[in-house]
Design a protein around this motif. Structure first.
Motif, short mmCIF file in Angstrom:
data_model
loop_
_atom_site.label_atom_id
_atom_site.label_comp_id
_atom_site.label_asym_id
_atom_site.label_seq_id
_atom_site.Cartn_x
_atom_site.Cartn_y
_atom_site.Cartn_z
N TYR A 45 46.98 65.18 31.53
CA TYR A 45 48.19 65.68 31.49
C TYR A 45 48.21 66.95 32.34
O TYR A 45 47.14 67.81 32.37
N GLY A 46 49.56 67.16 33.06
CA GLY A 46 49.54 68.43 33.74
C GLY A 46 50.61 68.21 34.97
O GLY A 46 51.33 67.41 34.66
N PRO A 47 50.55 69.06 36.00
CA PRO A 47 49.37 69.87 36.34
C PRO A 47 49.66 71.26 35.77
O PRO A 47 48.67 71.88 35.92
N GLU A 48 50.68 71.70 35.20
CA GLU A 48 50.79 73.01 34.91
C GLU A 48 50.89 73.31 33.41
O GLU A 48 51.44 72.37 32.66
N THR A 67 43.34 76.61 37.36
CA THR A 67 42.88 77.44 38.56
C THR A 67 43.86 78.70 38.33
O THR A 67 45.06 78.71 37.92
N GLU A 68 43.29 79.74 38.82
CA GLU A 68 43.89 80.87 38.95
C GLU A 68 43.38 81.88 40.29
O GLU A 68 42.29 82.13 40.18
N GLY A 69 44.33 81.64 41.24
CA GLY A 69 43.95 82.19 42.31
C GLY A 69 42.26 81.50 43.12
O GLY A 69 42.55 80.33 42.91
N PRO A 70 41.55 82.27 43.15
CA PRO A 70 40.39 81.57 43.64
C PRO A 70 39.49 81.21 42.56
O PRO A 70 38.18 80.75 43.15
#
Ligand SMILES: [Zn+2]
Length: 88
Positions: A45-48, A67-70
């Motif tokens: 489930y996702g992507p957010e 993911t959070e930035g890099p």
């Protein structure tokens, strides 16, 4: 458990072959319902705010990737969840 311990560098050797293999070859045994199967059998489930993969048998969370930035955060299920990787 004893008072003696190693630092986290001791994990590098055992983790290196796991992180180098194709993750689709991983198998999971659900500690909640007993279902066994490949990574591809999970329901994603996702992507957010990230991807959450759940057991097809009981919907328990198997893993989360955000993911959070890099940076990428990876959480592998609960305390009893485990994936099996062929490393040899
Ligand atoms: Zn399950």
């Amino acid at each position: 458990m004893t008072d003696a311990y190693l630092d986290g560098n001791a994990l590098a050797g055992p983790l290196a072959p796991i992180l180098a293999v194709d993750p689709t070859t991983a198998w999971r045994h659900c500690p909640d319902c007993g279902v066994r199967g490949p990574l591809a059998g999970l329901r994603v489930y996702g992507p957010e705010p990230g991807l959450t993969a759940r057991c097809p048998g009981c919907e328990a969370i198997a893993l989360r990737i955000t993911t959070e930035g890099p940076f990428t955060w990876l959480s592998l299920g609960g305390p009893d969840g485990a994936f099996r990787f062929r490393t040899g």
